[in-house]
Design a protein around this motif. Structure first.
Motif, PDB file in Angstrom:
ATOM      1  N   LEU A 288       0.815  -1.208   0.000  1.00  0.00           N
ATOM      2  CA  LEU A 288       0.000   0.000   0.000  1.00  0.00           C
ATOM      3  C   LEU A 288       0.847   1.256   0.000  1.00  0.00           C
ATOM      4  CD1 LEU A 288      -0.350   1.498   3.043  1.00  0.00           C
ATOM      5  CD2 LEU A 288      -1.691  -0.533   3.450  1.00  0.00           C
ATOM      6  N   LEU A 289       0.325   2.235  -0.715  1.00  0.00           N
ATOM      7  CA  LEU A 289       0.874   3.586  -0.746  1.00  0.00           C
ATOM      8  C   LEU A 289      -0.015   4.420   0.156  1.00  0.00           C
ATOM      9  CD1 LEU A 289       2.483   6.041  -1.880  1.00  0.00           C
ATOM     10  CD2 LEU A 289       0.849   6.065  -3.775  1.00  0.00           C
ATOM     11  N   ALA A 290       0.578   5.117   1.112  1.00  0.00           N
ATOM     12  CA  ALA A 290      -0.189   5.961   2.023  1.00  0.00           C
ATOM     13  C   ALA A 290       0.310   7.399   1.929  1.00  0.00           C
ATOM     14  CB  ALA A 290      -0.067   5.463   3.462  1.00  0.00           C
ATOM     15  N   LEU A 291      -0.576   8.284   1.476  1.00  0.00           N
ATOM     16  CA  LEU A 291      -0.291   9.716   1.465  1.00  0.00           C
ATOM     17  C   LEU A 291      -0.777  10.247   2.802  1.00  0.00           C
ATOM     18  CD1 LEU A 291      -1.600  10.466  -2.143  1.00  0.00           C
ATOM     19  CD2 LEU A 291       0.745   9.948  -1.434  1.00  0.00           C
ATOM     20  N   ILE A 292       0.099  10.930   3.532  1.00  0.00           N
ATOM     21  CA  ILE A 292      -0.178  11.322   4.917  1.00  0.00           C
ATOM     22  C   ILE A 292      -0.277  12.841   5.040  1.00  0.00           C
ATOM     23  CG2 ILE A 292       0.633  11.196   7.314  1.00  0.00           C
ATOM     24  CD1 ILE A 292      -0.005   8.440   6.051  1.00  0.00           C
ATOM     25  N   GLY A 293      -1.417  13.304   5.577  1.00  0.00           N
ATOM     26  CA  GLY A 293      -1.628  14.720   5.856  1.00  0.00           C
ATOM     27  C   GLY A 293      -1.707  14.935   7.364  1.00  0.00           C
ATOM     28  N   ILE A 294      -1.059  15.976   7.844  1.00  0.00           N
ATOM     29  CA  ILE A 294      -1.018  16.242   9.284  1.00  0.00           C
ATOM     30  C   ILE A 294      -1.671  17.589   9.549  1.00  0.00           C
ATOM     31  CG2 ILE A 294       0.478  16.457  11.306  1.00  0.00           C
ATOM     32  CD1 ILE A 294       2.544  14.758   9.683  1.00  0.00           C
ATOM     33  N   GLU A 295      -2.627  17.586  10.478  1.00  0.00           N
ATOM     34  CA  GLU A 295      -3.394  18.782  10.794  1.00  0.00           C
ATOM     35  C   GLU A 295      -2.950  19.393  12.126  1.00  0.00           C
ATOM     36  OE1 GLU A 295      -7.678  18.131   8.972  1.00  0.00           O
ATOM     37  OE2 GLU A 295      -7.086  16.437  10.238  1.00  0.00           O
TER      38      GLU A 295
ATOM     39  N   ASN B 115      -5.101  -7.641   6.195  1.00  0.00           N
ATOM     40  CA  ASN B 115      -4.371  -6.376   6.316  1.00  0.00           C
ATOM     41  C   ASN B 115      -2.961  -6.534   5.746  1.00  0.00           C
ATOM     42  OD1 ASN B 115      -2.554  -7.315   8.409  1.00  0.00           O
ATOM     43  ND2 ASN B 115      -4.191  -7.002   9.898  1.00  0.00           N
ATOM     44  N   ILE B 116      -2.233  -5.445   5.737  1.00  0.00           N
ATOM     45  CA  ILE B 116      -0.884  -5.410   5.138  1.00  0.00           C
ATOM     46  C   ILE B 116       0.067  -6.401   5.808  1.00  0.00           C
ATOM     47  CG2 ILE B 116      -0.060  -3.476   6.576  1.00  0.00           C
ATOM     48  CD1 ILE B 116       0.772  -3.935   2.859  1.00  0.00           C
ATOM     49  N   GLN B 117      -0.073  -6.576   7.115  1.00  0.00           N
ATOM     50  CA  GLN B 117       0.812  -7.486   7.832  1.00  0.00           C
ATOM     51  C   GLN B 117       0.515  -8.939   7.491  1.00  0.00           C
ATOM     52  OE1 GLN B 117       1.603  -6.156  11.997  1.00  0.00           O
ATOM     53  NE2 GLN B 117       0.183  -4.515  11.456  1.00  0.00           N
ATOM     54  N   GLN B 118      -0.762  -9.253   7.294  1.00  0.00           N
ATOM     55  CA  GLN B 118      -1.152 -10.632   6.986  1.00  0.00           C
ATOM     56  C   GLN B 118      -0.692 -11.075   5.606  1.00  0.00           C
ATOM     57  OE1 GLN B 118      -5.288  -9.782   7.930  1.00  0.00           O
ATOM     58  NE2 GLN B 118      -5.238 -11.373   9.505  1.00  0.00           N
ATOM     59  N   ILE B 119      -0.528 -10.140   4.688  1.00  0.00           N
ATOM     60  CA  ILE B 119      -0.075 -10.521   3.342  1.00  0.00           C
ATOM     61  C   ILE B 119       1.427 -10.312   3.158  1.00  0.00           C
ATOM     62  CG2 ILE B 119      -2.329 -10.019   2.309  1.00  0.00           C
ATOM     63  CD1 ILE B 119      -0.488  -7.583   0.978  1.00  0.00           C
ATOM     64  N   ASN B 120       2.101  -9.818   4.211  1.00  0.00           N
ATOM     65  CA  ASN B 120       3.535  -9.505   4.129  1.00  0.00           C
ATOM     66  C   ASN B 120       3.832  -8.542   2.991  1.00  0.00           C
ATOM     67  OD1 ASN B 120       4.414 -11.112   6.349  1.00  0.00           O
ATOM     68  ND2 ASN B 120       4.109 -12.909   5.055  1.00  0.00           N
ATOM     69  N   GLY B 121       2.949  -7.551   2.822  1.00  0.00           N
ATOM     70  CA  GLY B 121       3.128  -6.548   1.777  1.00  0.00           C
ATOM     71  C   GLY B 121       4.069  -5.443   2.220  1.00  0.00           C
ATOM     72  N   GLU B 122       4.316  -4.538   1.320  1.00  0.00           N
ATOM     73  CA  GLU B 122       5.209  -3.420   1.586  1.00  0.00           C
ATOM     74  C   GLU B 122       4.402  -2.132   1.708  1.00  0.00           C
ATOM     75  OE1 GLU B 122       9.290  -4.138  -0.567  1.00  0.00           O
ATOM     76  OE2 GLU B 122       7.648  -4.606  -1.958  1.00  0.00           O
TER      77      GLU B 122
ATOM     78  N   ASN C 264      -3.782  -2.234  10.313  1.00  0.00           N
ATOM     79  CA  ASN C 264      -4.809  -3.250  10.512  1.00  0.00           C
ATOM     80  C   ASN C 264      -5.978  -3.164   9.540  1.00  0.00           C
ATOM     81  OD1 ASN C 264      -3.999  -4.816  13.054  1.00  0.00           O
ATOM     82  ND2 ASN C 264      -3.609  -2.684  13.566  1.00  0.00           N
ATOM     83  N   TYR C 265      -5.980  -2.157   8.676  1.00  0.00           N
ATOM     84  CA  TYR C 265      -7.088  -1.967   7.743  1.00  0.00           C
ATOM     85  C   TYR C 265      -7.109  -3.106   6.728  1.00  0.00           C
ATOM     86  CZ  TYR C 265     -10.782   0.966   5.893  1.00  0.00           C
ATOM     87  OH  TYR C 265     -12.011   1.466   5.537  1.00  0.00           O
ATOM     88  N   ARG C 266      -8.242  -3.732   6.572  1.00  0.00           N
ATOM     89  CA  ARG C 266      -8.361  -4.920   5.719  1.00  0.00           C
ATOM     90  C   ARG C 266      -8.767  -4.517   4.303  1.00  0.00           C
ATOM     91  NH1 ARG C 266     -12.040  -8.868   9.085  1.00  0.00           N
ATOM     92  NH2 ARG C 266     -13.360  -7.019   9.004  1.00  0.00           N
ATOM     93  N   LEU C 267      -7.765  -4.360   3.436  1.00  0.00           N
ATOM     94  CA  LEU C 267      -8.032  -3.984   2.059  1.00  0.00           C
ATOM     95  C   LEU C 267      -7.462  -4.965   1.051  1.00  0.00           C
ATOM     96  CD1 LEU C 267      -5.745  -1.114   0.862  1.00  0.00           C
ATOM     97  CD2 LEU C 267      -5.575  -1.954   3.168  1.00  0.00           C
TER      98      LEU C 267
END
Length: 145
Positions: free
Chosen positions: A27-34, A65-72, A51-54
């Motif tokens: 997953l690519l995560a674009l992060i915005g901080i308020e 989730n990302i951890q269960q698939i050993n993704g990056e 933990n988000y199941r996508l």
């Protein structure tokens, strides 16, 4: 904090035509901080992101989730996510955290994610980056704390 997350087959970050980060499936995560963000919102978003199941299970349902698939993971700071676009034709960034403080929060966020998921790459805070990705699905979600 805000995260725009995308399930990707691959993604990379370039600065001045040089690749500084690259991932394969994940997953690519674009992060915005308020302005109102704090340690609690940082930890809450990190937990949600990890933990988000996508990702699809063996029946094709988004159950993993990302951890269960050993993704990056590729984390990229993007202050424009904090824009207020309610009025007019020009965004207001009054809700965005000041750059120096936001840079610290982004680094903390990245460290927190890496501690739990070492297969994590990052962009460079405040840099003019070119992001390349192949969105899988497409699958894109907006997470906010």
């Amino acid at each position: 904090m805000i995260a725009l997350i995308q399930r990707v087959n691959d993604a990379s970050v370039q600065i001045n035509q040089q690749t500084i980060a690259r991932i394969n499936y994940g997953l690519l995560a674009l992060i915005g901080i308020e302005k109102h963000d704090n340690d609690a919102t940082l930890h809450k978003l990190a937990h949600k992101l990890l933990n988000y199941r996508l990702f699809s299970d063996s029946q094709g349902k988004m159950n993993l989730n990302i951890q269960q698939i050993n993704g990056e993971i590729l984390l990229v700071s993007q202050f424009t996510l904090a824009a207020n676009t309610q009025k007019g034709n020009r965004p207001s960034f009054d809700c965005a955290m000041a750059p120096q403080q936001a840079a610290q929060y982004f680094q903390q966020f990245c460290q927190h994610i890496r501690q739990q998921h070492p297969a994590t790459q990052t962009g460079e805070f405040g840099a003019n980056m070119q992001i390349n990705l192949t969105n899988d699905g497409p699958v894109t979600f907006w997470l906010q704390t």
